[in-house]
Write a protein that holds these residues in place. Sequence first.
Motif, PDB file in Angstrom:
ATOM      1  N   ASN A  36       0.856  -1.185   0.000  1.00 35.77           N
ATOM      2  CA  ASN A  36       0.000   0.000   0.000  1.00 35.77           C
ATOM      3  C   ASN A  36       0.893   1.237   0.000  1.00 35.77           C
ATOM      4  OD1 ASN A  36      -2.229  -1.676   0.161  1.00 35.77           O
ATOM      5  ND2 ASN A  36      -2.405  -1.475   2.373  1.00 35.77           N
ATOM      6  N   ALA A  37       0.344   2.369  -0.407  1.00 35.64           N
ATOM      7  CA  ALA A  37       1.086   3.634  -0.403  1.00 35.64           C
ATOM      8  C   ALA A  37       0.492   4.557   0.649  1.00 35.64           C
ATOM      9  CB  ALA A  37       1.018   4.290  -1.776  1.00 35.64           C
ATOM     10  N   TYR A  38       1.372   5.256   1.369  1.00 29.99           N
ATOM     11  CA  TYR A  38       0.969   6.147   2.445  1.00 29.99           C
ATOM     12  C   TYR A  38       1.714   7.464   2.331  1.00 29.99           C
ATOM     13  CZ  TYR A  38      -0.503   1.696   4.431  1.00 29.99           C
ATOM     14  OH  TYR A  38      -1.087   0.470   4.624  1.00 29.99           O
ATOM     15  N   GLU A  39       1.042   8.537   2.678  1.00 27.99           N
ATOM     16  CA  GLU A  39       1.717   9.817   2.843  1.00 27.99           C
ATOM     17  C   GLU A  39       1.784  10.098   4.333  1.00 27.99           C
ATOM     18  OE1 GLU A  39       1.669  14.548   1.623  1.00 27.99           O
ATOM     19  OE2 GLU A  39       0.116  13.238   0.803  1.00 27.99           O
ATOM     20  N   ILE A  40       2.949  10.544   4.797  1.00 24.17           N
ATOM     21  CA  ILE A  40       3.072  10.903   6.210  1.00 24.17           C
ATOM     22  C   ILE A  40       3.268  12.404   6.349  1.00 24.17           C
ATOM     23  CG2 ILE A  40       4.039   8.646   6.794  1.00 24.17           C
ATOM     24  CD1 ILE A  40       6.677  10.321   7.466  1.00 24.17           C
ATOM     25  N   SER A  41       2.877  12.895   7.489  1.00 23.69           N
ATOM     26  CA  SER A  41       3.063  14.298   7.827  1.00 23.69           C
ATOM     27  C   SER A  41       4.458  14.450   8.431  1.00 23.69           C
ATOM     28  CB  SER A  41       1.973  14.737   8.816  1.00 23.69           C
ATOM     29  OG  SER A  41       2.037  16.117   9.040  1.00 23.69           O
ATOM     30  N   ASN A  42       5.462  14.554   7.569  1.00 21.31           N
ATOM     31  CA  ASN A  42       6.853  14.548   8.040  1.00 21.31           C
ATOM     32  C   ASN A  42       7.312  15.886   8.623  1.00 21.31           C
ATOM     33  OD1 ASN A  42       6.791  15.594   5.386  1.00 21.31           O
ATOM     34  ND2 ASN A  42       8.952  15.126   5.122  1.00 21.31           N
ATOM     35  N   LYS A  43       6.447  16.895   8.607  1.00 22.97           N
ATOM     36  CA  LYS A  43       6.759  18.151   9.290  1.00 22.97           C
ATOM     37  C   LYS A  43       6.264  18.097  10.738  1.00 22.97           C
ATOM     38  CE  LYS A  43       8.552  21.249   7.781  1.00 22.97           C
ATOM     39  NZ  LYS A  43       9.987  21.526   7.859  1.00 22.97           N
ATOM     40  N   GLU A  44       5.762  16.932  11.136  1.00 23.40           N
ATOM     41  CA  GLU A  44       5.409  16.643  12.528  1.00 23.40           C
ATOM     42  C   GLU A  44       6.457  15.668  13.063  1.00 23.40           C
ATOM     43  OE1 GLU A  44       2.962  18.206  13.873  1.00 23.40           O
ATOM     44  OE2 GLU A  44       1.566  18.688  12.262  1.00 23.40           O
ATOM     45  N   GLU A  45       6.582  15.603  14.384  1.00 20.80           N
ATOM     46  CA  GLU A  45       7.535  14.680  14.980  1.00 20.80           C
ATOM     47  C   GLU A  45       7.153  13.239  14.623  1.00 20.80           C
ATOM     48  OE1 GLU A  45       9.595  15.157  19.063  1.00 20.80           O
ATOM     49  OE2 GLU A  45       7.827  13.897  19.399  1.00 20.80           O
ATOM     50  N   HIS A  46       8.142  12.462  14.176  1.00 23.89           N
ATOM     51  CA  HIS A  46       7.899  11.076  13.832  1.00 23.89           C
ATOM     52  C   HIS A  46       9.116  10.215  14.155  1.00 23.89           C
ATOM     53  CE1 HIS A  46       9.463  13.020  10.173  1.00 23.89           C
ATOM     54  NE2 HIS A  46       9.941  11.840   9.804  1.00 23.89           N
ATOM     55  N   SER A  47       8.867   8.909  14.326  1.00 23.53           N
ATOM     56  CA  SER A  47       9.917   7.956  14.677  1.00 23.53           C
ATOM     57  C   SER A  47       9.483   6.559  14.238  1.00 23.53           C
ATOM     58  CB  SER A  47      10.172   7.964  16.187  1.00 23.53           C
ATOM     59  OG  SER A  47       9.001   7.551  16.883  1.00 23.53           O
ATOM     60  N   VAL A  48      10.461   5.650  14.181  1.00 21.96           N
ATOM     61  CA  VAL A  48      10.177   4.263  13.827  1.00 21.96           C
ATOM     62  C   VAL A  48      11.034   3.369  14.704  1.00 21.96           C
ATOM     63  CG1 VAL A  48      10.110   2.536  11.983  1.00 21.96           C
ATOM     64  CG2 VAL A  48       9.894   4.965  11.403  1.00 21.96           C
ATOM     65  N   VAL A  49      10.415   2.295  15.216  1.00 19.15           N
ATOM     66  CA  VAL A  49      11.141   1.259  15.938  1.00 19.15           C
ATOM     67  C   VAL A  49      10.720  -0.072  15.340  1.00 19.15           C
ATOM     68  CG1 VAL A  49      11.581   0.148  18.162  1.00 19.15           C
ATOM     69  CG2 VAL A  49      11.157   2.608  18.081  1.00 19.15           C
ATOM     70  N   ASN A  50      11.704  -0.888  14.976  1.00 20.41           N
ATOM     71  CA  ASN A  50      11.401  -2.230  14.480  1.00 20.41           C
ATOM     72  C   ASN A  50      11.610  -3.209  15.624  1.00 20.41           C
ATOM     73  OD1 ASN A  50      11.021  -4.624  13.182  1.00 20.41           O
ATOM     74  ND2 ASN A  50      12.580  -4.301  11.618  1.00 20.41           N
ATOM     75  N   LYS A  51      10.536  -3.586  16.287  1.00 17.34           N
ATOM     76  CA  LYS A  51      10.587  -4.539  17.395  1.00 17.34           C
ATOM     77  C   LYS A  51      10.378  -5.970  16.919  1.00 17.34           C
ATOM     78  CE  LYS A  51       8.992  -1.200  20.804  1.00 17.34           C
ATOM     79  NZ  LYS A  51       7.977  -0.889  21.838  1.00 17.34           N
ATOM     80  N   GLY A  52      10.265  -6.154  15.605  1.00 24.67           N
ATOM     81  CA  GLY A  52      10.015  -7.472  15.043  1.00 24.67           C
ATOM     82  C   GLY A  52      11.284  -8.269  14.820  1.00 24.67           C
ATOM     83  N   LEU A  53      11.113  -9.432  14.221  1.00 24.37           N
ATOM     84  CA  LEU A  53      12.225 -10.339  13.960  1.00 24.37           C
ATOM     85  C   LEU A  53      12.739 -10.250  12.526  1.00 24.37           C
ATOM     86  CD1 LEU A  53      10.801 -13.484  15.802  1.00 24.37           C
ATOM     87  CD2 LEU A  53      12.450 -11.795  16.672  1.00 24.37           C
TER      88      LEU A  53
END
Length: 188
Positions: free
Chosen positions: A156-173
Motif C-alpha cells: 500500500n502507499a501512504y503519505e506521512i506528515s513529516n513536518k510533525e515529529e515522527h519515529s520508527v522502531v522495528n521490534k520485530g524479527l
Amino acid sequence: MRLPVPCKKLQDNLDISALREAVVNLTEEEWNKNQFRQERFEVARDVESILFKMNGNDLLVGDNASKTEVWEDAWNKWKHLVEPVIKQAIAGYDGYERAFVNKCLIARLRPNMEIEKHIDVGFSFSCSHRIHVPLLTNPDVEFIVKGERCIMDEGNAYEISNKEEHSVVNKGLTPRVHLLFDIYIPKE
C-alpha cells in the motif's frame, strides 16, 4: 508536508512483486555500498539505503545547498522496478502527471533498530509529499507520527506528515523495508 492527519493511505494493492523480489535478493554488500545518509544524518545512522536521488535543499552540501545528489548507476539498475510503483502510488493526486520526484530511496531498518524522533527540516519538506510504500514489514514495527501509531501494510502507499515529529522502531524479527520518495507537484 504538514497534513491534517499524521498518516493517510493513498492507494491499496500496488503491484510491488518485482520490486519486492529484487529487494529480497539484495546482498549485504549492496545494502552497505552507499553510506551517504548514515554519514550525514544522525537520524539515519541505523538505516541502510539504496539511494537514487537526494534533494540538495536538505543536504546542505558544502557551499552549494541547492545541489542534488543522484546515483545514476543505482537508478539505472532499479528504474524499471521503482517507476511503476511510484506511478501507481501517486495516481490519486491532482496533477500527478506533472509531479517530479525530488528524493527517492529504498530504506531498510533491521530488527531492534530505530529511527529516533525527529521532524524533517528543509524547504523541500514543506512543499513535497513524503510517500512510503512498504515492501517488507512486520506487525511489530512501530511507526509513530505526532504521537499516533501508523500501521503500514505491504503493497500500500501512504503519505506521512513529516513536518510533525515522527519515529520508527522495528521490534520485530524481520527487517522493515520501504520505498520512500518525495514528490513535488508544480502548480499550473
